[in-house]
Write an enzyme that holds these catalytic residues in place. Structure first.
Site, PDB file in Angstrom:
ATOM      1  N   GLN A 280       0.848  -1.193   0.000  1.00 23.55           N
ATOM      2  CA  GLN A 280       0.000   0.000   0.000  1.00 23.55           C
ATOM      3  C   GLN A 280       0.883   1.243   0.000  1.00 23.55           C
ATOM      4  O   GLN A 280       1.839   1.307   0.778  1.00 23.55           O
ATOM      5  CB  GLN A 280      -0.907   0.010   1.241  1.00 23.55           C
ATOM      6  CG  GLN A 280      -1.885  -1.142   1.321  1.00 23.55           C
ATOM      7  CD  GLN A 280      -3.074  -0.992   0.375  1.00 23.55           C
ATOM      8  OE1 GLN A 280      -3.272   0.051  -0.249  1.00 23.55           O
ATOM      9  NE2 GLN A 280      -3.862  -2.045   0.258  1.00 23.55           N
ATOM     10  N   TYR A 309      -6.023 -12.032  -2.656  1.00 17.57           N
ATOM     11  CA  TYR A 309      -5.282 -10.871  -3.179  1.00 17.57           C
ATOM     12  C   TYR A 309      -4.390 -10.328  -2.056  1.00 17.57           C
ATOM     13  O   TYR A 309      -4.449  -9.157  -1.694  1.00 17.57           O
ATOM     14  CB  TYR A 309      -6.260  -9.781  -3.680  1.00 17.57           C
ATOM     15  CG  TYR A 309      -7.269 -10.310  -4.658  1.00 17.57           C
ATOM     16  CD1 TYR A 309      -6.998 -10.293  -6.026  1.00 17.57           C
ATOM     17  CD2 TYR A 309      -8.476 -10.862  -4.229  1.00 17.57           C
ATOM     18  CE1 TYR A 309      -7.908 -10.808  -6.930  1.00 17.57           C
ATOM     19  CE2 TYR A 309      -9.386 -11.381  -5.121  1.00 17.57           C
ATOM     20  CZ  TYR A 309      -9.096 -11.344  -6.469  1.00 17.57           C
ATOM     21  OH  TYR A 309     -10.000 -11.860  -7.364  1.00 17.57           O
ATOM     22  N   GLU A 330      -2.263 -15.168  -3.824  1.00 17.46           N
ATOM     23  CA  GLU A 330      -1.658 -14.014  -4.503  1.00 17.46           C
ATOM     24  C   GLU A 330      -1.032 -14.513  -5.794  1.00 17.46           C
ATOM     25  O   GLU A 330      -0.476 -15.612  -5.834  1.00 17.46           O
ATOM     26  CB  GLU A 330      -0.616 -13.376  -3.558  1.00 17.46           C
ATOM     27  CG  GLU A 330       0.363 -12.424  -4.170  1.00 17.46           C
ATOM     28  CD  GLU A 330      -0.245 -11.197  -4.824  1.00 17.46           C
ATOM     29  OE1 GLU A 330      -1.091 -10.517  -4.230  1.00 17.46           O
ATOM     30  OE2 GLU A 330       0.144 -10.917  -5.978  1.00 17.46           O
ATOM     31  N   ASP A 378      -9.194  -7.988  -1.410  1.00 15.87           N
ATOM     32  CA  ASP A 378      -8.594  -6.674  -1.655  1.00 15.87           C
ATOM     33  C   ASP A 378      -8.062  -6.681  -3.090  1.00 15.87           C
ATOM     34  O   ASP A 378      -6.851  -6.654  -3.320  1.00 15.87           O
ATOM     35  CB  ASP A 378      -7.460  -6.450  -0.637  1.00 15.87           C
ATOM     36  CG  ASP A 378      -6.840  -5.066  -0.754  1.00 15.87           C
ATOM     37  OD1 ASP A 378      -7.351  -4.238  -1.522  1.00 15.87           O
ATOM     38  OD2 ASP A 378      -5.834  -4.824  -0.062  1.00 15.87           O
ATOM     39  N   CYS A 405     -10.447  -0.527  -4.205  1.00 13.02           N
ATOM     40  CA  CYS A 405      -9.855   0.739  -4.653  1.00 13.02           C
ATOM     41  C   CYS A 405     -10.618   1.288  -5.855  1.00 13.02           C
ATOM     42  O   CYS A 405     -10.143   2.204  -6.520  1.00 13.02           O
ATOM     43  CB  CYS A 405      -8.373   0.559  -4.978  1.00 13.02           C
ATOM     44  SG  CYS A 405      -8.064  -0.729  -6.178  1.00 13.02           S
TER      45      CYS A 405
HETATM   46  C1  SAM Z   1      -4.789  -3.975  -4.093  1.00  8.12           C
HETATM   47  S1  SAM Z   1      -3.487  -5.132  -3.919  1.00  8.12           S
HETATM   48  C2  SAM Z   1      -3.727  -5.666  -2.266  1.00  8.12           C
HETATM   49  C3  SAM Z   1      -2.594  -6.372  -1.615  1.00  8.12           C
HETATM   50  C4  SAM Z   1      -2.646  -6.514  -0.088  1.00  8.12           C
HETATM   51  N1  SAM Z   1      -3.918  -6.993   0.372  1.00  8.12           N
HETATM   52  C5  SAM Z   1      -2.257  -5.223   0.612  1.00  8.12           C
HETATM   53  O1  SAM Z   1      -3.099  -4.583   1.244  1.00  8.12           O
HETATM   54  O2  SAM Z   1      -1.071  -4.840   0.520  1.00  8.12           O
HETATM   55  C6  SAM Z   1      -4.041  -6.439  -4.918  1.00  8.12           C
HETATM   56  C7  SAM Z   1      -3.130  -7.640  -4.987  1.00  8.12           C
HETATM   57  O3  SAM Z   1      -3.780  -8.641  -5.797  1.00  8.12           O
HETATM   58  C8  SAM Z   1      -2.817  -9.290  -6.595  1.00  8.12           C
HETATM   59  N2  SAM Z   1      -3.573  -9.885  -7.722  1.00  8.12           N
HETATM   60  C9  SAM Z   1      -3.949  -9.312  -8.888  1.00  8.12           C
HETATM   61  N3  SAM Z   1      -4.706 -10.160  -9.603  1.00  8.12           N
HETATM   62  C10 SAM Z   1      -4.814 -11.297  -8.863  1.00  8.12           C
HETATM   63  C11 SAM Z   1      -5.482 -12.529  -9.062  1.00  8.12           C
HETATM   64  N4  SAM Z   1      -6.180 -12.766 -10.172  1.00  8.12           N
HETATM   65  N5  SAM Z   1      -5.407 -13.462  -8.089  1.00  8.12           N
HETATM   66  C12 SAM Z   1      -4.693 -13.241  -6.954  1.00  8.12           C
HETATM   67  N6  SAM Z   1      -4.034 -12.092  -6.719  1.00  8.12           N
HETATM   68  C13 SAM Z   1      -4.093 -11.130  -7.658  1.00  8.12           C
HETATM   69  C14 SAM Z   1      -1.828  -8.190  -6.940  1.00  8.12           C
HETATM   70  O4  SAM Z   1      -0.573  -8.722  -7.302  1.00  8.12           O
HETATM   71  C15 SAM Z   1      -1.774  -7.400  -5.626  1.00  8.12           C
HETATM   72  O5  SAM Z   1      -0.780  -7.909  -4.775  1.00  8.12           O
END
Ligand code: SAM
Length: 456
Positions: A280, A309, A330, A378, A405
């Site tokens: 973040q 995520y 993830e 998330d 977001c």
């Molecule tokens: C908004 S970030 C949130 C990360 C964490 N929860 C944080 O607060 O730091 C979204 C995360 O989802 C991962 N992501 C994107 N597409 C995904 C998918 N299809 N399945 C799993 N993870 C995914 C991204 O790499 C990223 O780390």
């Protein structure tokens, strides 16, 4: 209405992208940096069938919500398009976005909390990723003008930690000194495409990433020797991106010197972050976002929790000590490695992390009969897929905590959960991105009595 025409407009609203909205002879006109209540003399820049874009020539009646910013208008429209609005009004703007989307979806009975203000209004970003191009014969860093790849040179990025700005400029000067060529995207030649700097707010460590066309270049040893002398820099990484593409990072990182992770902290937990892992970007607001989500989850010691995520495990590890087990999903390999390292670093043994797409792993878990109590999601801006939602519901959680977001995809997904007998009654916006129109929020969905049957 035609291009270059100058007309007087009364601004009645703000668009999602924070452009002033006016109406003129049946057309909607979007005016950059204009505010509701203002009367402006505006120059028409582009005319479409039912709408047009314009820029302010002169403000004839000014809104009391306007603040004077020193930023040049081009910079503001690209990097900080809310910077001309008082901060408390920015918070209202974000709340209104959620209210309006709910109204459109006929969900008027949902309460929307006041937007939680960020502790820092400028200089809050712990990461900058800036393009490097040649402008007038000189290597420059800056940002791309809106809808273009024209680089506007810049040394002060306004929302970024000033320590990061200092390092960006220092590295730019080293690249200039050794005549390292900037990337030329038309001919796909040259060398440095982007410069990234990440800084830990808690330790002050900084990681520099040079995104390059080749995995090595002649001047790299000299550049590395000088970058290593910049106070605070703990590592240099070369990210190799050989393709003609708009994607910023290539798949492979090479450590040039120092550490390939930086150490940071959220609450009382320590985290190690690799260059390709999500973290973040507003360090001081992040624990407040997580605390809100965790408080609303009302966790119990026997709970099985999913952290979908998960990034580097920040949410799951923050709850692990209060529940029976955590499973994180993830898609980025380095982030999963970081999450596992971070569990060890904090002596957490009941959190397991799985590499893959949430929309593929969750259905497998549901099929194998996994039962959960709380699912945290998330996702990135595009939100969840129906496959993920179906599978999450099949695991029978009492609660789904949705950190979003993007309120547009949030409202879409909440309606899908409602069809599966999950209900919610409030959304709490949280300002993670002051000066920009981006809206983060927390929503808790609760299983209604009969939904366990519907889900199974
Ligand atoms: C908004 S970030 C949130 C990360 C964490 N929860 C944080 O607060 O730091 C979204 C995360 O989802 C991962 N992501 C994107 N597409 C995904 C998918 N299809 N399945 C799993 N993870 C995914 C991204 O790499 C990223 O780390």
């Amino acid at each position: 209405m035609e291009k270059n025409q100058i007309i007087d407009l009364e601004i009645t609203d703000l668009s999602y992208e924070a452009m002033g909205v006016a109406h003129y002879n049946g057309m909607t006109v979007f005016v950059t940096n204009a505010l509701p209540g203002e009367v402006v003399s505006a120059k028409i820049l582009k005319v479409k069938k039912n709408f047009a874009f314009a820029k302010i020539e002169k403000i004839k009646k000014e809104s009391p919500d306007r603040v004077k910013v020193k930023l040049n208008q081009g910079v503001q429209s690209g990097l900080a398009s809310l910077a001309h609005i008082k901060y408390d009004k920015q918070l209202d703007f974000k709340r209104n976005q959620v209210v309006n989307l709910l109204k459109k979806a006929h969900l008027e009975n949902i309460e929307v909390g006041e937007t939680l203000a960020s502790p820092e209004e400028v200089g809050y970003r712990n990461k900058a990723q800036v393009p490097v191009r040649e402008v007038n014969g000189q290597l420059e860093i800056g940002f791309f003008r809106r809808h273009s790849h024209d680089l506007m040179p810049l040394t002060h990025f306004f929302t970024t930690d000033p320590e990061i700005d200092r390092v960006l400029v220092a590295v730019r000067d080293i690249l200039r000194k050794y005549k390292v060529p900037a990337y030329d995207e038309i001919n796909n030649n040259g060398e440095v495409r982007y410069l990234e700097v990440r800084r830990s707010k808690s330790t002050g460590e900084m990681m520099v990433i040079l995104v390059c066309l080749h995995k090595d270049f002649m001047q790299l040893p000299n550049v590395a020797a000088e970058v290593s002398q910049i106070p605070g820099v703990s590592g240099l990484i070369l990210n190799h991106n050989p393709k003609k593409t708009n994607v910023i990072l290539g798949p492979k990182d090479y450590l040039v010197f120092g550490n390939d992770q930086i150490n940071d902290q959220i609450g009382d937990l320590k985290f190690r972050i690799s260059s390709q892992s999500f973290f973040q970007i507003n360090s001081l607001q992040t624990p407040r976002l997580y605390n809100l989500a965790i408080k609303q989850a009302d966790l119990k010691p026997d709970d099985v929790v999913i952290d979908a995520y998960s990034g580097i495990g920040t949410i799951g590890l923050s709850v692990a000590k209060h529940v029976k087990a955590v499973r994180g999903i993830e898609v980025v390999r380095d982030a999963i490695k970081d999450a596992k390292d971070n569990a060890k670093l904090n002596d957490i043994t009941n959190a397991k992390y799985y590499l893959g797409k949430a929309e593929e792993i969750m259905p497998r878990w549901a099929k194998s009969g996994l039962k959960t109590d709380v699912v945290f999601v998330d996702p990135p801006r595009k939100g969840l897929t129906p496959e993920f939602i179906n599978a999450a519901v099949k695991t029978g959680p009492k609660k789904i905590v949705y950190i979003s977001c993007n309120p547009a995809t949030l409202v879409r997904d909440l309606q899908l959960f409602q069809e599966k007998s999950y209900e919610f009654n409030r959304i709490d916006p949280v300002d993670m991105f002051p000066q920009t129109p981006h809206v983060e929020s927390v929503t808790v969905l609760k299983r209604t009595k009969n939904s366990r049957q519907t889900a199974l």
